[in-house]
Design an enzyme around this catalytic site. Sequence first.
Site, PDB file in Angstrom:
ATOM      1  CE1 TYR A  37     -26.030   5.740  30.838  1.00  0.00           C
ATOM      2  CE2 TYR A  37     -27.955   5.603  29.604  1.00  0.00           C
ATOM      3  CZ  TYR A  37     -26.766   6.094  29.774  1.00  0.00           C
ATOM      4  OH  TYR A  37     -26.151   6.234  28.538  1.00  0.00           O
ATOM      5  CE  LYS A  41     -26.267   9.381  30.156  1.00  0.00           C
ATOM      6  NZ  LYS A  41     -25.056  10.612  30.219  1.00  0.00           N
TER       7      LYS A  41
HETATM    8  P1  NAD Z   1     -17.543   4.688  27.087  1.00  0.00           P
HETATM    9  O1  NAD Z   1     -18.037   3.709  28.100  1.00  0.00           O
HETATM   10  O2  NAD Z   1     -16.980   4.201  25.812  1.00  0.00           O
HETATM   11  O3  NAD Z   1     -16.693   5.945  27.575  1.00  0.00           O
HETATM   12  C1  NAD Z   1     -16.810   6.507  28.707  1.00  0.00           C
HETATM   13  C2  NAD Z   1     -15.539   7.022  29.252  1.00  0.00           C
HETATM   14  O4  NAD Z   1     -15.817   7.872  30.429  1.00  0.00           O
HETATM   15  C3  NAD Z   1     -14.496   6.119  29.482  1.00  0.00           C
HETATM   16  O5  NAD Z   1     -13.301   6.354  28.994  1.00  0.00           O
HETATM   17  C4  NAD Z   1     -14.495   6.323  31.032  1.00  0.00           C
HETATM   18  O6  NAD Z   1     -13.078   5.831  31.561  1.00  0.00           O
HETATM   19  C5  NAD Z   1     -14.900   7.603  31.289  1.00  0.00           C
HETATM   20  N1  NAD Z   1     -15.313   7.661  32.991  1.00  0.00           N
HETATM   21  C6  NAD Z   1     -16.030   6.860  33.567  1.00  0.00           C
HETATM   22  N2  NAD Z   1     -16.419   7.233  34.619  1.00  0.00           N
HETATM   23  C7  NAD Z   1     -15.556   8.392  34.934  1.00  0.00           C
HETATM   24  C8  NAD Z   1     -15.221   9.035  36.030  1.00  0.00           C
HETATM   25  N3  NAD Z   1     -15.879   9.030  37.317  1.00  0.00           N
HETATM   26  N4  NAD Z   1     -14.358  10.071  35.775  1.00  0.00           N
HETATM   27  C9  NAD Z   1     -13.956  10.495  34.558  1.00  0.00           C
HETATM   28  N5  NAD Z   1     -13.947   9.652  33.531  1.00  0.00           N
HETATM   29  C10 NAD Z   1     -15.019   8.787  33.546  1.00  0.00           C
HETATM   30  O7  NAD Z   1     -19.090   5.425  26.849  1.00  0.00           O
HETATM   31  P2  NAD Z   1     -19.440   6.190  25.663  1.00  0.00           P
HETATM   32  O8  NAD Z   1     -20.639   5.262  24.910  1.00  0.00           O
HETATM   33  O9  NAD Z   1     -18.491   6.818  24.661  1.00  0.00           O
HETATM   34  O10 NAD Z   1     -20.449   7.295  26.468  1.00  0.00           O
HETATM   35  C11 NAD Z   1     -20.218   8.623  26.395  1.00  0.00           C
HETATM   36  C12 NAD Z   1     -21.274   9.333  27.147  1.00  0.00           C
HETATM   37  O11 NAD Z   1     -22.233   9.305  26.213  1.00  0.00           O
HETATM   38  C13 NAD Z   1     -21.731   8.631  28.407  1.00  0.00           C
HETATM   39  O12 NAD Z   1     -22.257   9.798  29.352  1.00  0.00           O
HETATM   40  C14 NAD Z   1     -22.925   7.788  28.069  1.00  0.00           C
HETATM   41  O13 NAD Z   1     -23.964   7.665  29.034  1.00  0.00           O
HETATM   42  C15 NAD Z   1     -23.751   8.838  27.042  1.00  0.00           C
HETATM   43  N6  NAD Z   1     -24.398   7.940  26.028  1.00  0.00           N
HETATM   44  C16 NAD Z   1     -23.853   6.825  25.312  1.00  0.00           C
HETATM   45  C17 NAD Z   1     -24.687   6.125  24.104  1.00  0.00           C
HETATM   46  C18 NAD Z   1     -24.137   5.124  23.541  1.00  0.00           C
HETATM   47  O14 NAD Z   1     -24.981   4.529  22.886  1.00  0.00           O
HETATM   48  N7  NAD Z   1     -22.770   4.907  23.678  1.00  0.00           N
HETATM   49  C19 NAD Z   1     -26.090   6.486  24.247  1.00  0.00           C
HETATM   50  C20 NAD Z   1     -26.598   7.631  25.032  1.00  0.00           C
HETATM   51  C21 NAD Z   1     -25.700   8.464  25.919  1.00  0.00           C
END
Ligand code: NAD
Length: 249
Positions: A150, A154
């Site tokens: 990851y 990122k």
């Molecule tokens: P989440 O798991 O709640 O939602 C992610 C969504 O992406 C889900 O609805 C999933 O179905 C969809 N997804 C996964 N693989 C997919 C694919 N191949 N094609 C289409 N859709 C797909 O995650 P989140 O916490 O809302 O995170 C959203 C983004 O932010 C991600 O890129 C994550 O890495 C990044 N992020 C999150 C955090 C955190 O603390 N939550 C921190 C830093 C970065």
Amino acid sequence: MTRTAIVTGAARGIGAAVAARLADDGLDVALIDLDSDGCAAGVRRINDAGGRALAIGADVSRADDVAGAVTRVAEELGPPTVLVNNAGIIRDNLLFKMSEDDWDSVLGVHLRGAFLMSRAVQEHMTRLRSGRIINLSSTSALGNRGQANYSAAKAGMQGFTKTLAIELGKFGVTVNAIAPGLIATDMTAGTARRLGMSVEDFYAAAAEQTAVGRVGRPEDIAHVASFLASEGASFVSGQVIYVSGGPAD
Ligand code: NAD
């Protein structure tokens, strides 16, 4: 003319909040996710609030899905000029236990997905001389135990962002990354459970380590995405904005 945005991973969490915010800002929004039911629920909420949205079930790591989805958006909403590459997964493991599938699937969704989506959408943006690409990075880009896959993805998003900013700037397209700290979503709730902690205790411990004394909400990220997507942000490009309630490292 109403602008059209695409948000990937928009069925829940950060993506759902970004989609709702861009709709509030007056954009038409396509919600793309593996979970088409989740997207449909988001579309209903946007429509009920007076916006215009479209739900598409697609896997961003598959070139044929991406091509079909972007064509549908252009036909049904209008040519997309805002793209938020937000879809993501985690497959955490220490290096010695990390499988090839853990590695490939994480890089496949984040990096290959962002590449395929950006390549498909830039055609519309460069033709119209207007575009905003916003990539989701993470504070994990700076290193995080158990996340070799990851954090590599990122950190990769940051290099991808800066390179696209250089290539696309002369076409009126800006490209920026948002690097969130811990945001309360299903993704981080899953991490808490895997660590054998209650979600509340996990967030409380993270809040204590955060300068502003709380964990993030999806709306915190949506606010920054709204700014970067705005037409007034045309001189901001190639930047990584850490949205983590304090300094990032
Ligand atoms: P989440 O798991 O709640 O939602 C992610 C969504 O992406 C889900 O609805 C999933 O179905 C969809 N997804 C996964 N693989 C997919 C694919 N191949 N094609 C289409 N859709 C797909 O995650 P989140 O916490 O809302 O995170 C959203 C983004 O932010 C991600 O890129 C994550 O890495 C990044 N992020 C999150 C955090 C955190 O603390 N939550 C921190 C830093 C970065």
